[in-house]
Structures are given as structure tokens and as C-alpha cells.
Design a protein around this motif. Sequence first.
Motif, mmCIF file in Angstrom:
data_model
loop_
_atom_site.group_PDB
_atom_site.id
_atom_site.type_symbol
_atom_site.label_atom_id
_atom_site.label_comp_id
_atom_site.label_asym_id
_atom_site.label_seq_id
_atom_site.Cartn_x
_atom_site.Cartn_y
_atom_site.Cartn_z
ATOM 1 N N SER A 48 3.754 1.761 -0.005
ATOM 2 C CA SER A 48 3.947 1.839 -1.607
ATOM 3 C C SER A 48 2.644 0.956 -1.464
ATOM 4 C CB SER A 48 5.592 1.424 -2.893
ATOM 5 O OG SER A 48 6.395 2.341 -1.935
ATOM 6 N N GLU A 86 -0.939 -1.800 -11.232
ATOM 7 C CA GLU A 86 -0.434 0.019 -10.659
ATOM 8 C C GLU A 86 0.922 -0.174 -9.397
ATOM 9 O OE1 GLU A 86 -3.727 2.266 -9.829
ATOM 10 O OE2 GLU A 86 -4.770 1.579 -12.007
ATOM 11 N N ARG A 93 3.977 9.223 -6.783
ATOM 12 C CA ARG A 93 3.415 8.658 -7.970
ATOM 13 C C ARG A 93 3.251 7.215 -8.493
ATOM 14 N NH1 ARG A 93 9.667 9.182 -10.415
ATOM 15 N NH2 ARG A 93 8.967 9.615 -12.664
ATOM 16 N N HIS A 94 2.653 7.864 -9.426
ATOM 17 C CA HIS A 94 2.047 6.311 -9.870
ATOM 18 C C HIS A 94 2.694 5.035 -11.206
ATOM 19 C CE1 HIS A 94 -1.160 7.248 -11.343
ATOM 20 N NE2 HIS A 94 -1.290 8.659 -10.468
ATOM 21 N N HIS A 96 1.798 2.058 -6.764
ATOM 22 C CA HIS A 96 1.507 4.129 -5.970
ATOM 23 C C HIS A 96 3.302 3.596 -5.236
ATOM 24 C CE1 HIS A 96 -2.139 4.185 -7.397
ATOM 25 N NE2 HIS A 96 -2.017 3.377 -7.914
ATOM 26 N N ASN A 146 -5.016 7.417 2.961
ATOM 27 C CA ASN A 146 -5.308 6.720 1.910
ATOM 28 C C ASN A 146 -4.776 8.877 1.417
ATOM 29 O OD1 ASN A 146 -5.038 4.669 1.018
ATOM 30 N ND2 ASN A 146 -7.913 5.626 0.504
#
Length: 550
Positions: free
Chosen positions: A466, A509, A516-517, A511, A241
Motif C-alpha cells: 500500500s 490519501e 481502491r483508494h 492507496h 505504478n
Amino acid sequence: MSAQRSAEAAWFDDVTSDSGINFVHVSGDSPDKPFPAANGSGLGMLDYDLDGWQDLLFLTGTSIPVEVNRQEPRNRIFRNRGALQFEDVTSESGLGHAGYSAGLAVGDFNSDGFPDVYVTSYGINPLFLNRGDGTFAEVGAAAGVALNQWGTSAACLDFDNDGLLDLYVCNYGKWSPETNPYCGDQVRGVRVFCSPRSIEPVHDVLYRNLGDGRFENVTAAMGLAEVAGRAQGVVAADFNNDGWTDLYVGNDLHANFLFLNRDGVQFESAGERMGAAYDYVGNMQASMGVDAADVNGDGWLDLFATNFEDEHNAYYENLRGEFFDEVAHQRGLARESLPWVGWGTLFADFDLDRRLDLIVVNGHVDNNRRELGQDSPYQQPPLVWKNAGSRFEFLGAAAGKYFESRWCARGLSVGDLDNDGAVDVVIGHQDAAPALLHNRNRTRAASRVVQLRLVGTRSNRDAVGSRLVAGESNATPQVRIIRGGGSYLSAHDLRQVLVTDANEPLNVEVHWTNGRHHTLEGLRPGHQYVVIEPNLTETTPRVFQQGRLP
């Protein structure tokens, strides 16, 4: 469960015979036992003509030594005509490669919207550039990726986050017909494939996409030339992450590799340190297929690897990017796998209950082990587990009639072949026709499915790397990733399926790989959406309703 109830509840129907697909794989097995024939070939899903339907590309081997000027057998592509009907378009497409094909990676390498195809081989690896008119041009040499080794799996990834798809190519090792030893019982004349230990391992290869149609070999520069293994499967995703795509590689009788991406300028080999190289007691295994997914919804990607007989398939839970805990036994994934030789595998929400289930296909390398007194059948049962929360439940033959029989399987690909929102399965068999398994679970969740396809603008166009997160009150979040690679020698539908309560809109959501998200609000169940990443002048994604799921 009664036989009638089991049939009614079956997850899959085998629809191969009515599909129009008449492909038959050729392994190249012979009395000389050429080693590449043991490992087989893969297959892939791709919408090569952008008509909204996933087409199918099947790879094949051939006899060894390879005759470079032969016409058959060759790889074949079948166009999806809808209603689970397929048409052979190999001749006009230019994808009928006649080398010894092993695996493939599908990706939009030149960002023109059309998927291209890279094929790994025992021999020269070709790259087929999609012209956008239904045909492909072979450009491997001009692109700088015509690697001439013994390739296996491959994965698309954007390791430097520059918006261009790069390419990771697995290599098995050094082998030739001239150096192929005799293994088995020479007195009785029972020859079998030799142990992987007879093959000298080599390092894999990483190509950076230069954006002008060419690729640069950056294996040494990225720190990947220092480690060698008999690589079989690879999956590319962000395991710690930190916003950079990492690599997990399953190796045959060699420690599995976990390469952590350090800011796009170096990879660190961390498999042994992080507990993802061996099984739970530290034994080296013979790994083939691999996959990655956030199985428990904690925001961290877990790992899975299929292994040889008497070696349970390994499941590694991610402990927040610091360590992986091999817990296949505790999670119910070990016992049923022990007798079999595992190959293709993937996590997917097959029963549309928000949880990721698991499928594994099996088959031995030798069809004559019983002549040596060994109880090692060539054809073996495929396995499916339902994710029940803290443990997996083995379905066995209850998954469908295909799972009542035994097969010698290798590649496995998943995706929605009939655009109904449920994930179907295609399986490749050694020296036999493939299997198309239609998912029946869509009828039991008709108004709950949201299907999304991401299109990158600043990120790579396929949005590989993503992540999608859908959270609802009092429910474990659904986390879905656009992975590179995964399974064994195969490529998959990049569209993702999320499930909500009946008739309730879903917020998701997104990501992107560049950090950017955004939150997509009010996505309606029963619909397909295309989500286009904001460019430099936009602040929110463009969301298009592509169609309604039947």
C-alpha cells in the motif's frame, strides 16, 4: 560546526548500554573462512504481542559445520517494556532457533492479526507461527517452506493481490565446507574469504500463500527459475505504478534483478532493459542491501543498493516506470561510500522535515586484509545523508557519537521504538553487541507528526504494497510505502510517519493493494492512528485514534 553545536544538533543517541539488551552475535568465522560467516545475520522489529510496542529479534550464526542439537548461540527476542527498556523472552517465546540464521521476513501469513516470522538460514529455513499468547510454533515443514539451501534476505508481498501474504526467499549460491577453497596467501599463511565468483549462483524461490496454512512453490510457474544470482537484499513494491507488486534484488557480483509483475501471473526480468542492473557506466557491482522509496515526491519509486569497496553505492531514479537513471554521483551519494563495504540501508525521514534521508552501515568481510598489504579496515564508519532537495548532504559524525566510531555492521532495521513519532535505528554487528540509536529529532517537531498503521481486510492484513500520499500547498508531496523486505537480512516497523505544519490537520490519501483508494481528512498531528480498510459492505475506512504521541 563546533563540537558543542554538533552534539546539540546530533540526530541519534546510542542507548544500547541502558536498554537491557545483552545479545552478542556469532558469525562463525574461523581459520577455515567458511563463506556464510562473511555475510553475517540480520534483525527485526515486530510487535509480536500486540501491546503497541515494537519488540526486537536478533539473529545469529554459529560455527560451521552447524551442530543441529546445540543450545547456544541462538536467536533471541527482547520484549519492549517501554522507555527504551527491553526484556529477554526468548525461552518462553519459542523463537530461540539454533541453526545458522541469516535473514528474516515478518508478516501475518494467516491473517489472524499476529505477526509470524520466517528465518532464512544456511540450512533449513524455519517458519514460526505466532499463537497469539506470546509463543510461536515452528511449522516450516508442514507449511511447505522449509527450504534447505543458503538463504539470505526474504520479503513478504501479495504478488497476486488475493489478500494473502506470499513469500520471496533470496538464495546466495552453492557452497559447502568440503568444497571451500583456500584463498589468500598460503605461503604467509594469511587466509581470507574467497571471492563471490567462487560460488555458483542459484535462483531464488517464490511461495504462494494458499490460505490454509500451506504455501506452494511457484518459482518456475512465475518465470523466476530461469535467472540465477548471488542474492543478498530484496525489496518488494510497485515500481511501475500498475497496481502489482514488483521485486528488486541486489546480487553479489552479478547483475541486480528487477522483476516486473505482469498481472500476478508472470514476472518479467527487466533490470538490464530498465537500467537498474548496473552502475551508471554499465559496471556490475557487488550489491548487498537494497531499498525503494519515492525520494523526490514525483509519484514513482526510486531504488538504492549498497556495494563493495571501490564501488559507489548506486541510486536509481525512476523515470516514470520506463527507465531508471543511476545518479548517485549527481545526488551526492557516491563519494563517501567508495572506500567502504556497504550492507544495511534504508530511506526514512529521520529529521522530520518531510524529506526522506538515508542511512548505510558498513564493515569489511575480512579482519586481516592489512596482513596482505591492503588498506581495507574491518571496522568501518556508518554513513547518514540528509535529504536537502535536489541533493543529499553527508552528515558524518554530526549525526551522533555512534557515527564518530567504526564498526563491522551488517543488518539494519528502523522503526519507532519508544512511540514518540520519530524513527529509531537498530544495527547488528559481526561478533559483537548491536546498537540501539534513539532519534532525538522528535523534540524539534513535537506537534507535527502523524503516525499511521494500515490494516487490510480485502488487501493483505499487513497492507504490504500500500501507499500513503500527503500533499500540502506549495510543498512536495510526501509519499510513503508499506514495503516488503528492504535493507539487508532485516525486517522493520510497518507504521508510517508523516509530517505537517505545527497544529495543522493533515489529509492523507491511502492507496490499497487492490486498487481502491480513500482520503483520510483532518488527521491531527501528535497522534497515532490505526486505519482499517473498508470491507465489501463499507465505503470508507475505519479510523481509530490509538494514542497521543508524547
